[in-house]
Design a protein around this motif. Structure first.
Motif, PDB file in Angstrom:
ATOM      1  N   LEU A  37       0.830  -1.204   0.000  1.00 31.97           N
ATOM      2  CA  LEU A  37       0.000   0.000   0.000  1.00 31.97           C
ATOM      3  C   LEU A  37       0.864   1.253   0.000  1.00 31.97           C
ATOM      4  O   LEU A  37       0.527   2.259  -0.639  1.00 31.97           O
ATOM      5  CB  LEU A  37      -0.931  -0.010   1.212  1.00 31.97           C
ATOM      6  N   ARG A  38       1.987   1.212   0.697  1.00 33.00           N
ATOM      7  CA  ARG A  38       2.891   2.357   0.675  1.00 33.00           C
ATOM      8  C   ARG A  38       3.375   2.648  -0.735  1.00 33.00           C
ATOM      9  O   ARG A  38       3.459   3.812  -1.160  1.00 33.00           O
ATOM     10  CB  ARG A  38       4.087   2.091   1.612  1.00 33.00           C
ATOM     11  N   GLU A  39       3.675   1.608  -1.517  1.00 35.79           N
ATOM     12  CA  GLU A  39       4.167   1.826  -2.879  1.00 35.79           C
ATOM     13  C   GLU A  39       3.050   2.241  -3.836  1.00 35.79           C
ATOM     14  O   GLU A  39       3.292   2.991  -4.776  1.00 35.79           O
ATOM     15  CB  GLU A  39       4.858   0.558  -3.389  1.00 35.79           C
ATOM     16  N   SER A  40       1.826   1.764  -3.600  1.00 33.18           N
ATOM     17  CA  SER A  40       0.741   2.097  -4.525  1.00 33.18           C
ATOM     18  C   SER A  40       0.059   3.414  -4.171  1.00 33.18           C
ATOM     19  O   SER A  40      -0.517   4.058  -5.040  1.00 33.18           O
ATOM     20  CB  SER A  40      -0.295   0.972  -4.561  1.00 33.18           C
ATOM     21  N   ARG A  41       0.106   3.804  -2.888  1.00 34.52           N
ATOM     22  CA  ARG A  41      -0.497   5.064  -2.446  1.00 34.52           C
ATOM     23  C   ARG A  41       0.488   5.794  -1.538  1.00 34.52           C
ATOM     24  O   ARG A  41       0.400   5.740  -0.315  1.00 34.52           O
ATOM     25  CB  ARG A  41      -1.810   4.813  -1.697  1.00 34.52           C
ATOM     26  N   ALA A  42       1.441   6.481  -2.158  1.00 33.54           N
ATOM     27  CA  ALA A  42       2.477   7.173  -1.389  1.00 33.54           C
ATOM     28  C   ALA A  42       1.911   8.296  -0.536  1.00 33.54           C
ATOM     29  O   ALA A  42       2.556   8.762   0.411  1.00 33.54           O
ATOM     30  CB  ALA A  42       3.543   7.724  -2.340  1.00 33.54           C
ATOM     31  N   ASP A  43       0.691   8.753  -0.854  1.00 32.66           N
ATOM     32  CA  ASP A  43       0.107   9.876  -0.123  1.00 32.66           C
ATOM     33  C   ASP A  43      -0.507   9.478   1.210  1.00 32.66           C
ATOM     34  O   ASP A  43      -0.697  10.335   2.087  1.00 32.66           O
ATOM     35  CB  ASP A  43      -1.001  10.511  -0.981  1.00 32.66           C
ATOM     36  N   LEU A  44      -0.822   8.223   1.391  1.00 31.19           N
ATOM     37  CA  LEU A  44      -1.579   7.814   2.579  1.00 31.19           C
ATOM     38  C   LEU A  44      -0.721   7.775   3.837  1.00 31.19           C
ATOM     39  O   LEU A  44       0.487   7.547   3.787  1.00 31.19           O
ATOM     40  CB  LEU A  44      -2.199   6.439   2.357  1.00 31.19           C
ATOM     41  N   ASN A  45      -1.372   7.990   4.952  1.00 30.63           N
ATOM     42  CA  ASN A  45      -0.759   7.750   6.257  1.00 30.63           C
ATOM     43  C   ASN A  45      -1.091   6.306   6.652  1.00 30.63           C
ATOM     44  O   ASN A  45      -2.260   5.941   6.750  1.00 30.63           O
ATOM     45  CB  ASN A  45      -1.301   8.721   7.302  1.00 30.63           C
TER      46      ASN A  45
END
Length: 357
Positions: free
Chosen positions: A160-168
């Motif tokens: 998820l970090r790689e697919s959505r860099a914007d998320l916390n």
């Protein structure tokens, strides 16, 4: 005809079918595979689907096409071991002469209030699709909490970090470190990978209840509120409900106790494979596949009037992914980290897709 019914087209069930189809089946044997869908979902990759990193089609594997295998589509509600009947939600009962139970697992919520309602799952393809929708609809800089710092939670957080860099992104774990069942070297490596990429790791979190948008952490002087736009639950598994209902000896985790031939002792015509079986090691796709091959060997020996000769199941190791370019694992007794275990895991996935183990 003797009807051999295999419940579940997962790693264990397909290992049995694949091994049996390598040779001739007795003329009086009918193989029946029971599943809800016409394909296997590669459960080891559900985290990537939830994160939006792969498509649904990439983690489907078609069942083997062979006229010797009859496929029955249905959702098993109950298993009557005495009457040798399978009951479905929207179909007539199906009788069997021999049965393999390989229905897999579901989430375990530890009697935590609101966990099932507000903790989103990645234990089935259907639930993973719903979780994918929620995760990928979060507005930029929204907060994701993953409850459970085991293999599934870690892989999901990394993807998820790689697919959505914007998320916390935050992992909440009850223990002192993520991947507590792995060597500490791996845990330190994974923690460092997350720290470099802004994924928050919180240990010693004792989740007491969940509400919409809030996780409650039990602390000495009351409860701490942890706010969450989406909460994903990866904090334990248990056999599916149909297996939970079986009145047979089970271990403390609710898994069915089996004999050396993988049979229920009081029902030797019934085998249990994978997450539903009490084994001396943690549930895994590799364990289910190895066990399935042995069950096929037991069946074939019985057809030939021989005594099965089974060796001890030896697992090769466990692999985990940290996104697309890094990973970790235990191969034999050696802890490995970095690019190599990630490449090995990709190779294992390729073999699974092509029915090569």
């Amino acid at each position: 005809m003797k009807r051999y019914v295999i419940l579940g087209g997962g790693y264990g069930g397909l290992a049995i079918i694949g091994r049996l189809l390598e040779g001739e089946l007795p003329s009086d044997v009918q193989l029946v595979l029971v599943d809800r869908m016409p394909y296997q979902g590669l459960k080891t990759e559900y985290y990537a689907l939830a994160a939006g990193a792969v498509s649904d089609m990439e983690i489907r594997v078609q069942f083997p096409s062979d006229p010797r295998v009859h496929i029955h589509y249905g959702n098993v509600q109950a298993i009557d071991l005495d009457a040798q009947l399978l009951h479905f939600s929207n179909d007539e009962p199906l009788s069997y002469d021999h049965l393999v139970i390989g229905l897999g697992c579901t989430d375990k919520y530890h009697n935590i209030e609101g966990a099932e309602q507000f903790g989103n799952s990645i234990q089935s393809l259907a639930s993973t699709r719903r979780t994918y929708q929620l995760l990928n609809d979060i507005k930029p800089y929204g907060q994701v909490n993953i409850v459970g710092g085991g293999l599934s939670g870690v892989e999901l957080a990394a993807e998820l970090r790689e697919s959505r860099a914007d998320l916390n992104i935050r992992i909440l774990d009850r223990g002192g470190r993520v991947l507590s069942s792995f060597p500490e070297k791996l845990s330190r490596f994974v923690s460092g990978w997350f720290n470099e990429r802004g994924v928050e790791l919180r240990s010693h979190v004792n989740v007491s209840r969940l509400e919409d948008g809030v996780i409650y952490n039990r602390i000495d002087d009351g409860e701490e509120e942890i706010h969450s736009h989406v909460t994903v639950w990866t904090a334990g598994i248990q056999p599916v409900e149909a297996v939970q209902k079986l009145i047979v000896p089970k271990d403390p985790q609710g898994r069915v106790i089996i004999n050396p031939y993988h049979q229920i002792p009081d029902y030797p015509n019934v085998y249990v494979v994978g997450d539903c079986a009490s084994l001396p090691f943690s549930p895994s796709a590799q364990a289910a596949g190895a066990q399935g091959e042995q069950i096929a060997d037991v069946m074939r020996a019985m057809w030939q009037g021989e005594t099965p000769n089974l060796g001890k199941i030896k697992l090769k190791g466990v692999l985990g992914a940290l996104g697309k370019k890094s990973g970790f694992g235990v191969v034999g007794k050696r802890a490995v980290v970095g690019y190599v275990p990630r490449v090995i895991k990709s190779g294992v996935l390729w073999m699974s897709k092509h029915h090569k183990g």
